[in-house]
Design an enzyme around this catalytic site. Structure first.
Site, PDB file in Angstrom:
ATOM      1  N   GLY A   5      18.126  21.097  33.345  1.00  0.00           N
ATOM      2  CA  GLY A   5      18.237  22.414  32.746  1.00  0.00           C
ATOM      3  C   GLY A   5      18.695  23.514  33.672  1.00  0.00           C
ATOM      4  N   GLU A   6      19.085  24.626  33.080  1.00  0.00           N
ATOM      5  CA  GLU A   6      19.518  25.807  33.828  1.00  0.00           C
ATOM      6  C   GLU A   6      18.359  26.818  33.776  1.00  0.00           C
ATOM      7  OE1 GLU A   6      21.938  27.179  35.844  1.00  0.00           O
ATOM      8  OE2 GLU A   6      20.527  28.815  35.693  1.00  0.00           O
TER       9      GLU A   6
ATOM     10  N   GLU B  64      11.915  15.279  32.680  1.00  0.00           N
ATOM     11  CA  GLU B  64      11.551  14.520  33.875  1.00  0.00           C
ATOM     12  C   GLU B  64      11.187  15.424  35.042  1.00  0.00           C
ATOM     13  OE1 GLU B  64      14.203  10.500  33.294  1.00  0.00           O
ATOM     14  OE2 GLU B  64      15.186  12.177  34.237  1.00  0.00           O
TER      15      GLU B  64
ATOM     16  N   CYS C 243      20.569  20.225  28.954  1.00  0.00           N
ATOM     17  CA  CYS C 243      21.204  21.435  29.477  1.00  0.00           C
ATOM     18  C   CYS C 243      22.435  21.715  28.630  1.00  0.00           C
ATOM     19  CB  CYS C 243      21.599  21.241  30.947  1.00  0.00           C
ATOM     20  SG  CYS C 243      22.269  22.735  31.715  1.00  0.00           S
TER      21      CYS C 243
ATOM     22  N   SER D   2      24.903  26.660  42.663  1.00  0.00           N
ATOM     23  CA  SER D   2      25.748  25.473  42.559  1.00  0.00           C
ATOM     24  C   SER D   2      27.198  25.907  42.541  1.00  0.00           C
ATOM     25  CB  SER D   2      25.406  24.717  41.273  1.00  0.00           C
ATOM     26  OG  SER D   2      24.087  24.235  41.352  1.00  0.00           O
ATOM     27  N   LEU D   3      27.829  25.889  43.711  1.00  0.00           N
ATOM     28  CA  LEU D   3      29.200  26.390  43.805  1.00  0.00           C
ATOM     29  C   LEU D   3      30.217  25.293  43.475  1.00  0.00           C
ATOM     30  CD1 LEU D   3      30.672  29.026  44.458  1.00  0.00           C
ATOM     31  CD2 LEU D   3      30.878  28.241  46.807  1.00  0.00           C
ATOM     32  N   HIS D   4      30.233  24.247  44.265  1.00  0.00           N
ATOM     33  CA  HIS D   4      30.966  22.999  43.985  1.00  0.00           C
ATOM     34  C   HIS D   4      32.489  23.101  43.984  1.00  0.00           C
ATOM     35  CE1 HIS D   4      27.067  21.466  43.117  1.00  0.00           C
ATOM     36  NE2 HIS D   4      26.966  21.931  41.888  1.00  0.00           N
TER      37      HIS D   4
ATOM     38  N   CYS E 162      27.670  16.041  35.950  1.00  0.00           N
ATOM     39  CA  CYS E 162      26.203  15.993  35.856  1.00  0.00           C
ATOM     40  C   CYS E 162      25.763  15.242  34.600  1.00  0.00           C
ATOM     41  CB  CYS E 162      25.644  17.412  35.838  1.00  0.00           C
ATOM     42  SG  CYS E 162      23.870  17.479  35.524  1.00  0.00           S
TER      43      CYS E 162
ATOM     44  N   CYS F 226      19.839  13.808  42.389  1.00  0.00           N
ATOM     45  CA  CYS F 226      20.473  14.971  41.773  1.00  0.00           C
ATOM     46  C   CYS F 226      21.478  14.546  40.715  1.00  0.00           C
ATOM     47  CB  CYS F 226      21.279  15.757  42.801  1.00  0.00           C
ATOM     48  SG  CYS F 226      20.351  16.364  44.159  1.00  0.00           S
TER      49      CYS F 226
ATOM     50  N   CYS G  81      10.646  18.369  42.297  1.00  0.00           N
ATOM     51  CA  CYS G  81      11.833  18.851  41.592  1.00  0.00           C
ATOM     52  C   CYS G  81      11.449  19.010  40.121  1.00  0.00           C
ATOM     53  CB  CYS G  81      12.948  17.833  41.793  1.00  0.00           C
ATOM     54  SG  CYS G  81      14.489  18.296  41.014  1.00  0.00           S
TER      55      CYS G  81
ATOM     56  N   CYS H 244      28.306  20.625  32.918  1.00  0.00           N
ATOM     57  CA  CYS H 244      29.068  20.439  34.158  1.00  0.00           C
ATOM     58  C   CYS H 244      29.574  18.997  34.148  1.00  0.00           C
ATOM     59  CB  CYS H 244      28.191  20.701  35.383  1.00  0.00           C
ATOM     60  SG  CYS H 244      27.579  22.397  35.436  1.00  0.00           S
TER      61      CYS H 244
HETATM   62  N1  SAH Z   1      21.087  23.624  36.507  1.00  0.00           N
HETATM   63  C1  SAH Z   1      20.836  24.033  37.833  1.00  0.00           C
HETATM   64  C2  SAH Z   1      19.769  23.240  38.546  1.00  0.00           C
HETATM   65  C3  SAH Z   1      19.712  21.742  38.324  1.00  0.00           C
HETATM   66  S1  SAH Z   1      20.901  20.690  39.052  1.00  0.00           S
HETATM   67  C4  SAH Z   1      22.107  23.996  38.627  1.00  0.00           C
HETATM   68  O1  SAH Z   1      23.093  23.456  38.173  1.00  0.00           O
HETATM   69  O2  SAH Z   1      22.098  24.564  39.703  1.00  0.00           O
HETATM   70  C5  SAH Z   1      20.520  20.571  40.792  1.00  0.00           C
HETATM   71  C6  SAH Z   1      21.787  20.309  41.638  1.00  0.00           C
HETATM   72  O3  SAH Z   1      22.277  18.961  41.467  1.00  0.00           O
HETATM   73  C7  SAH Z   1      22.923  21.221  41.243  1.00  0.00           C
HETATM   74  O4  SAH Z   1      23.550  21.757  42.375  1.00  0.00           O
HETATM   75  C8  SAH Z   1      23.842  20.282  40.513  1.00  0.00           C
HETATM   76  O5  SAH Z   1      25.140  20.760  40.495  1.00  0.00           O
HETATM   77  C9  SAH Z   1      23.694  19.011  41.310  1.00  0.00           C
HETATM   78  N2  SAH Z   1      24.190  17.814  40.627  1.00  0.00           N
HETATM   79  C10 SAH Z   1      24.343  17.623  39.295  1.00  0.00           C
HETATM   80  N3  SAH Z   1      24.857  16.393  39.052  1.00  0.00           N
HETATM   81  C11 SAH Z   1      25.029  15.797  40.245  1.00  0.00           C
HETATM   82  C12 SAH Z   1      25.491  14.499  40.650  1.00  0.00           C
HETATM   83  N4  SAH Z   1      25.856  13.588  39.754  1.00  0.00           N
HETATM   84  N5  SAH Z   1      25.524  14.204  41.958  1.00  0.00           N
HETATM   85  C13 SAH Z   1      25.100  15.120  42.871  1.00  0.00           C
HETATM   86  N6  SAH Z   1      24.632  16.350  42.553  1.00  0.00           N
HETATM   87  C14 SAH Z   1      24.605  16.695  41.253  1.00  0.00           C
HETATM   88 FE1  SF4 Z   2      23.136  21.948  33.655  1.00  0.00          FE
HETATM   89 FE2  SF4 Z   2      22.887  22.163  36.318  1.00  0.00          FE
HETATM   90 FE3  SF4 Z   2      23.684  19.830  35.193  1.00  0.00          FE
HETATM   91 FE4  SF4 Z   2      25.324  21.943  35.187  1.00  0.00          FE
HETATM   92  S1  SF4 Z   2      24.565  20.831  37.008  1.00  0.00           S
HETATM   93  S2  SF4 Z   2      24.917  20.568  33.441  1.00  0.00           S
HETATM   94  S3  SF4 Z   2      23.881  23.638  34.930  1.00  0.00           S
HETATM   95  S4  SF4 Z   2      21.688  20.821  34.959  1.00  0.00           S
END
Ligand code: SAH
Ligand code: SF4
Length: 397
Positions: free
Chosen positions: A195-196, A120, A140, A249-251, A147, A371, A133, A144
Protein backbone atom coordinates in the site's frame (compact mmCIF):
# COMPACT_ATOMS: atom_id res chain seq x y z
CA UNK A 1 -19.48 4.09 7.18
CA UNK A 2 -17.66 4.88 3.97
CA UNK A 3 -15.24 7.66 4.64
CA UNK A 4 -13.35 9.09 1.72
CA UNK A 5 -9.85 10.37 2.24
CA UNK A 6 -9.68 13.69 0.41
CA UNK A 7 -6.37 14.08 -1.36
CA UNK A 8 -5.83 17.44 -2.99
CA UNK A 9 -4.96 17.39 -6.68
CA UNK A 10 -6.17 15.20 -9.48
CA UNK A 11 -6.14 12.00 -7.52
CA UNK A 12 -9.11 9.72 -7.26
CA UNK A 13 -9.53 8.99 -3.59
CA UNK A 14 -10.16 5.41 -2.60
CA UNK A 15 -13.72 5.02 -1.25
CA UNK A 16 -13.20 2.41 1.42
CA UNK A 17 -14.33 1.81 4.96
CA UNK A 18 -12.03 3.34 7.52
CA UNK A 19 -14.15 2.75 10.59
CA UNK A 20 -13.42 -0.50 12.40
CA UNK A 21 -15.59 -3.31 11.10
CA UNK A 22 -18.49 -4.20 13.39
CA UNK A 23 -18.09 -7.52 15.18
CA UNK A 24 -20.77 -10.16 14.99
CA UNK A 25 -21.07 -10.30 18.79
CA UNK A 26 -21.67 -6.56 19.02
CA UNK A 27 -18.63 -5.88 21.18
CA UNK A 28 -16.29 -3.10 20.12
CA UNK A 29 -12.57 -3.53 19.58
CA UNK A 30 -10.42 -1.15 21.59
CA UNK A 31 -7.34 -1.74 19.45
CA UNK A 32 -6.18 1.36 17.62
CA UNK A 33 -8.13 3.88 19.72
CA UNK A 34 -6.62 7.02 21.16
CA UNK A 35 -7.00 7.98 24.84
CA UNK A 36 -9.69 10.43 23.85
CA UNK A 37 -11.68 7.86 21.87
CA UNK A 38 -11.42 5.33 24.69
CA UNK A 39 -12.81 7.95 27.06
CA UNK A 40 -15.70 8.65 24.71
CA UNK A 41 -16.48 4.97 24.31
CA UNK A 42 -16.59 4.45 28.07
CA UNK A 43 -18.79 7.52 28.51
CA UNK A 44 -21.18 6.21 25.85
CA UNK A 45 -21.51 3.04 27.90
CA UNK A 46 -22.57 5.10 30.90
CA UNK A 47 -19.47 5.88 32.95
CA UNK A 48 -19.50 9.34 34.46
CA UNK A 49 -16.91 11.77 33.02
CA UNK A 50 -14.40 11.38 35.85
CA UNK A 51 -14.55 7.58 35.79
CA UNK A 52 -14.39 7.50 32.00
CA UNK A 53 -11.25 9.60 32.01
CA UNK A 54 -9.50 7.53 34.67
CA UNK A 55 -10.44 4.18 33.15
CA UNK A 56 -9.46 5.33 29.67
CA UNK A 57 -6.01 6.21 30.95
CA UNK A 58 -5.64 2.85 32.68
CA UNK A 59 -6.93 0.88 29.70
CA UNK A 60 -4.62 2.77 27.38
CA UNK A 61 -1.60 1.85 29.46
CA UNK A 62 -2.60 -1.83 29.61
CA UNK A 63 -3.31 -2.04 25.91
CA UNK A 64 -0.32 -0.24 24.43
CA UNK A 65 2.34 -0.46 27.10
CA UNK A 66 1.66 -3.89 28.54
CA UNK A 67 0.14 -5.61 25.52
CA UNK A 68 -2.86 -6.88 27.50
CA UNK A 69 -5.63 -8.58 25.55
CA UNK A 70 -7.62 -9.65 28.61
CA UNK A 71 -9.31 -7.35 31.13
CA UNK A 72 -8.74 -9.71 34.06
CA UNK A 73 -5.01 -8.86 34.18
CA UNK A 74 -5.76 -5.17 34.77
CA UNK A 75 -4.98 -5.10 38.46
CA UNK A 76 -5.58 -1.39 38.99
CA UNK A 77 -9.11 -1.64 37.62
CA UNK A 78 -11.63 -2.96 40.18
CA UNK A 79 -12.30 -6.67 39.71
CA UNK A 80 -16.04 -6.05 39.63
CA UNK A 81 -15.52 -3.97 36.51
CA UNK A 82 -13.74 -6.66 34.46
CA UNK A 83 -16.92 -8.49 33.36
CA UNK A 84 -18.59 -5.14 32.61
CA UNK A 85 -15.72 -4.31 30.23
CA UNK A 86 -15.62 -7.80 28.71
CA UNK A 87 -19.31 -7.67 27.88
CA UNK A 88 -18.85 -4.52 25.86
CA UNK A 89 -15.32 -4.55 24.53
CA UNK A 90 -12.51 -6.72 23.26
CA UNK A 91 -8.83 -5.97 22.73
CA UNK A 92 -8.17 -7.68 19.43
CA UNK A 93 -5.30 -8.64 17.20
CA UNK A 94 -5.30 -9.21 13.46
CA UNK A 95 -6.11 -12.85 12.63
CA UNK A 96 -3.06 -14.78 11.50
CA UNK A 97 -3.78 -16.94 8.46
CA UNK A 98 -0.22 -18.10 7.97
CA UNK A 99 3.22 -17.45 9.46
CA UNK A 100 6.37 -18.29 7.50
CA UNK A 101 10.08 -18.16 8.31
CA UNK A 102 12.72 -17.62 5.61
CA UNK A 103 16.04 -19.43 5.66
CA UNK A 104 17.66 -16.04 6.45
CA UNK A 105 15.47 -15.55 9.54
CA UNK A 106 13.00 -13.14 7.93
CA UNK A 107 9.44 -13.82 9.03
CA UNK A 108 6.28 -13.11 7.11
CA UNK A 109 2.73 -13.16 8.41
CA UNK A 110 -0.39 -13.32 6.30
CA UNK A 111 -3.14 -11.51 8.21
CA UNK A 112 -6.88 -11.28 7.72
CA UNK A 113 -9.30 -8.51 8.64
CA UNK A 114 -12.73 -9.31 10.16
CA UNK A 115 -14.35 -8.63 6.78
CA UNK A 116 -12.07 -11.08 5.03
CA UNK A 117 -9.30 -8.99 3.47
CA UNK A 118 -5.74 -10.27 3.52
CA UNK A 119 -2.57 -8.27 4.08
CA UNK A 120 0.98 -9.00 5.13
CA UNK A 121 3.70 -7.93 7.50
CA UNK A 122 7.37 -8.87 7.51
CA UNK A 123 9.95 -8.91 10.31
CA UNK A 124 13.61 -8.60 9.29
CA UNK A 125 16.10 -9.41 12.04
CA UNK A 126 19.65 -8.06 11.76
CA UNK A 127 22.68 -8.22 14.01
CA UNK A 128 22.08 -4.81 15.54
CA UNK A 129 18.37 -4.27 14.99
CA UNK A 130 15.04 -5.76 13.98
CA UNK A 131 12.80 -4.06 11.45
CA UNK A 132 9.10 -4.59 11.03
CA UNK A 133 7.74 -3.83 7.57
CA UNK A 134 4.13 -2.73 8.03
CA UNK A 135 1.29 -2.58 5.48
CA UNK A 136 -0.99 0.44 5.18
CA UNK A 137 -3.49 -0.92 2.64
CA UNK A 138 -4.76 -4.19 1.27
CA UNK A 139 -3.26 -4.00 -2.22
CA UNK A 140 -2.35 -0.67 -3.81
CA UNK A 141 -4.02 1.53 -6.42
CA UNK A 142 -0.77 2.83 -7.83
CA UNK A 143 0.25 0.06 -10.28
CA UNK A 144 4.00 0.69 -10.33
CA UNK A 145 5.10 -1.56 -13.18
CA UNK A 146 7.80 -3.46 -11.23
CA UNK A 147 5.77 -4.05 -8.04
CA UNK A 148 3.73 -7.16 -7.35
CA UNK A 149 1.44 -5.47 -4.81
CA UNK A 150 0.37 -3.02 -7.52
CA UNK A 151 -1.18 -5.91 -9.48
CA UNK A 152 -3.66 -6.77 -6.71
CA UNK A 153 -7.17 -5.95 -7.76
CA UNK A 154 -8.69 -5.38 -4.40
CA UNK A 155 -7.76 -2.28 -2.45
CA UNK A 156 -8.96 -1.28 0.97
CA UNK A 157 -7.43 1.09 3.46
CA UNK A 158 -6.40 -0.54 6.73
CA UNK A 159 -7.81 1.00 9.90
CA UNK A 160 -5.51 2.48 12.55
CA UNK A 161 -6.22 -0.63 14.63
CA UNK A 162 -5.16 -2.92 11.81
CA UNK A 163 -1.96 -0.92 11.31
CA UNK A 164 -0.91 -0.68 14.96
CA UNK A 165 -2.20 -4.25 15.35
CA UNK A 166 0.65 -5.45 13.15
CA UNK A 167 3.21 -3.94 15.51
CA UNK A 168 1.42 -5.38 18.53
CA UNK A 169 1.23 -8.82 16.98
CA UNK A 170 4.97 -8.71 16.30
CA UNK A 171 5.58 -7.74 19.93
CA UNK A 172 3.40 -10.68 21.00
CA UNK A 173 5.37 -13.06 18.77
CA UNK A 174 8.72 -11.74 20.03
CA UNK A 175 7.60 -11.70 23.67
CA UNK A 176 8.41 -8.02 24.05
CA UNK A 177 5.83 -6.76 26.53
CA UNK A 178 5.79 -4.48 28.40
CA UNK A 179 7.36 -1.76 26.24
CA UNK A 180 10.93 -1.31 27.40
CA UNK A 181 13.73 0.97 26.41
CA UNK A 182 16.58 -1.54 26.10
CA UNK A 183 17.34 -4.89 24.56
CA UNK A 184 14.48 -4.98 22.12
CA UNK A 185 14.40 -7.24 19.10
CA UNK A 186 11.87 -5.03 17.33
CA UNK A 187 13.69 -1.70 17.11
CA UNK A 188 12.60 -0.16 13.81
CA UNK A 189 9.45 0.21 11.77
CA UNK A 190 9.19 0.88 8.06
CA UNK A 191 5.90 1.69 6.37
CA UNK A 192 6.99 -0.26 3.32
CA UNK A 193 4.60 -3.17 3.21
CA UNK A 194 1.55 -3.26 1.00
CA UNK A 195 0.00 0.00 0.00
CA UNK A 196 0.75 3.70 -0.31
CA UNK A 197 0.74 5.12 3.24
CA UNK A 198 -0.03 8.67 2.11
CA UNK A 199 -3.25 7.43 0.48
CA UNK A 200 -4.37 6.34 3.92
CA UNK A 201 -2.98 9.30 5.76
CA UNK A 202 -5.22 9.59 8.80
CA UNK A 203 -5.14 5.94 9.80
CA UNK A 204 -1.37 5.76 9.31
CA UNK A 205 -0.90 8.92 11.37
CA UNK A 206 -3.18 7.72 14.17
CA UNK A 207 -1.50 4.31 14.29
CA UNK A 208 2.01 5.79 14.34
CA UNK A 209 1.02 8.16 17.15
CA UNK A 210 0.21 5.11 19.28
CA UNK A 211 3.52 3.56 18.29
CA UNK A 212 5.50 6.72 19.17
CA UNK A 213 3.75 7.53 22.46
CA UNK A 214 6.16 7.18 25.39
CA UNK A 215 3.52 5.42 27.49
CA UNK A 216 2.45 3.31 24.50
CA UNK A 217 4.64 1.26 22.20
CA UNK A 218 7.36 3.83 22.84
CA UNK A 219 9.31 3.63 19.60
CA UNK A 220 11.14 6.83 18.71
CA UNK A 221 10.14 8.65 15.52
CA UNK A 222 13.79 8.42 14.50
CA UNK A 223 13.37 4.68 14.19
CA UNK A 224 10.30 4.86 12.00
CA UNK A 225 10.41 5.43 8.24
CA UNK A 226 7.49 6.16 5.97
CA UNK A 227 7.98 5.34 2.31
CA UNK A 228 5.94 7.10 -0.35
CA UNK A 229 5.88 6.76 -4.09
CA UNK A 230 5.53 10.55 -4.20
CA UNK A 231 2.09 11.77 -3.10
CA UNK A 232 3.32 15.35 -3.17
CA UNK A 233 0.22 17.11 -1.70
CA UNK A 234 0.39 14.98 1.45
CA UNK A 235 4.11 15.23 2.17
CA UNK A 236 4.09 18.46 4.18
CA UNK A 237 1.31 17.14 6.41
CA UNK A 238 3.21 13.90 6.87
CA UNK A 239 6.17 15.89 8.13
CA UNK A 240 4.14 18.09 10.43
CA UNK A 241 1.61 15.60 11.80
CA UNK A 242 3.70 12.42 11.91
CA UNK A 243 7.31 13.62 11.74
CA UNK A 244 8.97 10.29 11.03
CA UNK A 245 11.84 9.70 8.60
CA UNK A 246 10.91 9.99 4.97
CA UNK A 247 11.78 7.59 2.17
CA UNK A 248 10.84 8.39 -1.41
CA UNK A 249 10.54 5.81 -4.16
CA UNK A 250 12.32 7.62 -6.97
CA UNK A 251 13.44 4.76 -9.25
CA UNK A 252 13.87 6.91 -12.35
CA UNK A 253 15.54 10.23 -13.19
CA UNK A 254 13.84 11.09 -16.47
CA UNK A 255 10.16 11.75 -17.07
CA UNK A 256 9.93 8.97 -19.62
CA UNK A 257 11.36 6.28 -17.37
CA UNK A 258 9.68 7.36 -14.13
CA UNK A 259 6.31 7.72 -15.90
CA UNK A 260 6.61 4.07 -16.85
CA UNK A 261 7.86 2.76 -13.52
CA UNK A 262 5.83 4.91 -11.13
CA UNK A 263 2.71 6.07 -13.01
CA UNK A 264 1.97 8.60 -10.26
CA UNK A 265 4.82 10.57 -11.83
CA UNK A 266 2.39 11.70 -14.53
CA UNK A 267 0.56 13.65 -11.84
CA UNK A 268 3.45 14.71 -9.66
CA UNK A 269 6.66 14.94 -11.66
CA UNK A 270 10.25 14.54 -10.50
CA UNK A 271 10.99 18.23 -10.01
CA UNK A 272 7.78 18.80 -8.05
CA UNK A 273 8.56 15.78 -5.91
CA UNK A 274 12.11 16.88 -5.15
CA UNK A 275 10.93 20.39 -4.28
CA UNK A 276 8.49 18.84 -1.77
CA UNK A 277 11.37 16.81 -0.33
CA UNK A 278 13.43 19.98 0.09
CA UNK A 279 10.53 21.42 2.12
CA UNK A 280 10.03 18.30 4.24
CA UNK A 281 10.05 19.45 7.87
CA UNK A 282 12.86 18.05 9.95
CA UNK A 283 15.04 16.93 7.06
CA UNK A 284 18.65 17.88 7.74
CA UNK A 285 22.04 16.28 7.53
CA UNK A 286 21.51 14.23 10.66
CA UNK A 287 18.12 13.07 9.38
CA UNK A 288 18.44 12.57 5.70
CA UNK A 289 15.76 11.61 3.24
CA UNK A 290 16.20 8.17 1.74
CA UNK A 291 15.72 7.86 -2.01
CA UNK A 292 14.84 4.33 -2.99
CA UNK A 293 16.01 3.25 -6.40
CA UNK A 294 15.17 -0.20 -7.74
CA UNK A 295 17.86 -1.56 -10.07
CA UNK A 296 16.27 -2.67 -13.34
CA UNK A 297 18.51 -4.08 -16.04
CA UNK A 298 18.73 -1.75 -19.05
CA UNK A 299 15.92 0.51 -17.79
CA UNK A 300 17.33 2.86 -15.18
CA UNK A 301 20.82 1.59 -14.35
CA UNK A 302 23.23 3.39 -16.72
CA UNK A 303 26.14 5.63 -15.77
CA UNK A 304 24.18 8.58 -17.15
CA UNK A 305 21.28 7.73 -14.86
CA UNK A 306 23.62 7.70 -11.88
CA UNK A 307 25.11 11.07 -12.82
CA UNK A 308 21.67 12.56 -13.37
CA UNK A 309 20.56 11.27 -9.97
CA UNK A 310 23.46 13.06 -8.32
CA UNK A 311 22.74 16.25 -10.26
CA UNK A 312 19.08 16.27 -9.25
CA UNK A 313 19.70 15.61 -5.56
CA UNK A 314 22.35 18.32 -5.51
CA UNK A 315 20.21 20.80 -7.39
CA UNK A 316 17.62 20.67 -4.63
CA UNK A 317 20.35 20.64 -1.92
CA UNK A 318 18.74 17.59 -0.40
CA UNK A 319 20.13 15.97 2.69
CA UNK A 320 19.88 12.63 0.94
CA UNK A 321 21.02 9.06 0.92
CA UNK A 322 20.24 6.65 -1.85
CA UNK A 323 19.13 3.11 -1.20
CA UNK A 324 19.76 0.86 -4.19
CA UNK A 325 17.30 -2.05 -4.20
CA UNK A 326 18.12 -5.04 -6.39
CA UNK A 327 14.89 -5.84 -8.24
CA UNK A 328 13.05 -8.74 -6.66
CA UNK A 329 11.41 -10.84 -9.35
CA UNK A 330 7.86 -12.14 -9.26
CA UNK A 331 5.96 -14.32 -11.71
CA UNK A 332 5.07 -12.39 -14.84
CA UNK A 333 7.24 -9.33 -14.10
CA UNK A 334 8.50 -7.52 -17.18
CA UNK A 335 11.91 -6.66 -15.67
CA UNK A 336 15.18 -8.23 -14.70
CA UNK A 337 17.54 -7.22 -11.94
CA UNK A 338 20.69 -5.34 -12.98
CA UNK A 339 23.93 -7.32 -12.84
CA UNK A 340 25.94 -7.02 -9.61
CA UNK A 341 28.79 -5.22 -11.41
CA UNK A 342 26.36 -2.65 -12.81
CA UNK A 343 24.84 -2.06 -9.37
CA UNK A 344 28.31 -1.61 -7.88
CA UNK A 345 29.32 0.86 -10.59
CA UNK A 346 26.07 2.82 -10.14
CA UNK A 347 26.62 2.91 -6.40
CA UNK A 348 30.20 4.16 -6.86
CA UNK A 349 29.16 7.00 -9.15
CA UNK A 350 26.55 8.22 -6.67
CA UNK A 351 29.03 7.84 -3.84
CA UNK A 352 31.67 9.83 -5.75
CA UNK A 353 29.01 12.49 -6.16
CA UNK A 354 29.06 12.84 -2.36
CA UNK A 355 25.91 10.87 -1.58
CA UNK A 356 25.95 7.56 0.21
CA UNK A 357 24.38 4.79 -1.87
CA UNK A 358 24.38 1.40 -0.15
CA UNK A 359 22.87 -1.60 -1.86
CA UNK A 360 20.03 -3.16 0.07
CA UNK A 361 20.48 -6.88 0.65
CA UNK A 362 17.33 -8.69 -0.40
CA UNK A 363 15.77 -10.54 2.52
CA UNK A 364 13.19 -13.29 2.64
CA UNK A 365 13.10 -13.86 -1.11
CA UNK A 366 12.41 -17.60 -0.66
CA UNK A 367 9.10 -16.84 1.08
CA UNK A 368 8.19 -13.90 -1.20
CA UNK A 369 8.74 -11.46 1.64
CA UNK A 370 11.21 -9.16 -0.13
CA UNK A 371 10.41 -5.63 -1.34
CA UNK A 372 7.71 -5.62 -3.97
CA UNK A 373 6.96 -9.33 -3.65
CA UNK A 374 4.07 -8.92 -1.25
CA UNK A 375 0.83 -10.11 -2.67
CA UNK A 376 -1.41 -12.22 -0.58
CA UNK A 377 -1.38 -15.96 -0.97
CA UNK A 378 -5.16 -15.90 -1.12
CA UNK A 379 -5.05 -13.79 -4.24
CA UNK A 380 -2.23 -15.82 -5.76
CA UNK A 381 -4.28 -18.92 -5.17
CA UNK A 382 -7.38 -17.47 -6.71
CA UNK A 383 -5.41 -16.46 -9.78
CA UNK A 384 -3.85 -19.93 -10.03
CA UNK A 385 -7.33 -21.29 -9.61
CA UNK A 386 -8.59 -19.05 -12.39
CA UNK A 387 -5.76 -20.18 -14.68
CA UNK A 388 -6.56 -23.81 -14.01
CA UNK A 389 -10.19 -23.21 -14.68
CA UNK A 390 -9.39 -21.39 -17.89
CA UNK A 391 -7.14 -24.27 -18.99
CA UNK A 392 -9.92 -26.71 -18.27
CA UNK A 393 -12.33 -24.58 -20.26
CA UNK A 394 -14.52 -23.96 -17.22
CA UNK A 395 -14.62 -20.22 -17.64
CA UNK A 396 -14.57 -17.91 -20.59
CA UNK A 397 -12.62 -14.71 -21.07
N1 SAH B 1 4.03 2.26 -1.56
C1 SAH B 1 5.18 2.75 -0.92
C2 SAH B 1 5.77 1.83 0.12
C3 SAH B 1 5.80 0.34 -0.17
S1 SAH B 1 6.93 -0.32 -1.32
C4 SAH B 1 6.22 3.10 -1.94
O1 SAH B 1 6.09 2.74 -3.09
O2 SAH B 1 7.16 3.77 -1.56
C5 SAH B 1 8.54 -0.32 -0.56
C6 SAH B 1 9.67 -0.18 -1.61
O3 SAH B 1 9.84 -1.40 -2.37
C7 SAH B 1 9.38 0.91 -2.61
O4 SAH B 1 10.51 1.70 -2.83
C8 SAH B 1 9.03 0.12 -3.84
O5 SAH B 1 9.21 0.87 -4.99
C9 SAH B 1 9.98 -1.05 -3.75
N2 SAH B 1 9.63 -2.18 -4.61
C10 SAH B 1 8.41 -2.49 -5.12
N3 SAH B 1 8.49 -3.59 -5.90
C11 SAH B 1 9.78 -3.99 -5.89
C12 SAH B 1 10.48 -5.09 -6.48
N4 SAH B 1 9.85 -5.99 -7.22
N5 SAH B 1 11.80 -5.21 -6.25
C13 SAH B 1 12.43 -4.31 -5.45
N6 SAH B 1 11.82 -3.27 -4.84
C14 SAH B 1 10.51 -3.09 -5.07
FE1 SF4 C 1 2.00 0.76 -4.53
FE2 SF4 C 1 4.47 1.23 -3.60
FE3 SF4 C 1 3.95 -0.99 -5.07
FE4 SF4 C 1 3.94 1.42 -6.23
S1 SF4 C 1 5.72 0.39 -5.28
S2 SF4 C 1 2.41 -0.20 -6.53
S3 SF4 C 1 3.10 2.71 -4.60
S4 SF4 C 1 3.13 -0.50 -3.04
Amino acid sequence: MNAVMPIPGHIDPVPVPREPVLRADGRRDLLGRSRETLREMLAEEGLDPKQAKLRAKQLWHWIYNRGATDFTVMTDIAKAMHPWLAERFVIGRPDVVEAQVSNDGTRKWLLRSPDGHDYEMVFIPDADRGTLCVSSQVGCTLTCSFCHTGTMRLVRNLTAGEIVGQVMLARDALGEWPSQPDGRLLTNIVMMGMGEPLYNFESVRDALKLVMDGDGLALSKRRITLSTSGVVPMMARAGEEIGVNLAVSLHGVTKEVRDELVPLNRKYGIEELLAACADYPGANNARRITFEYVMLKGRNDSDEDAHELVRLLRKYKLPAKVNLIPFNPWPGAAYECSDPDRIRRFSNIVFEGGISAPVRTPRGRDIDAACGQLKTAAEKKSRAQRDREAAEGLTQG
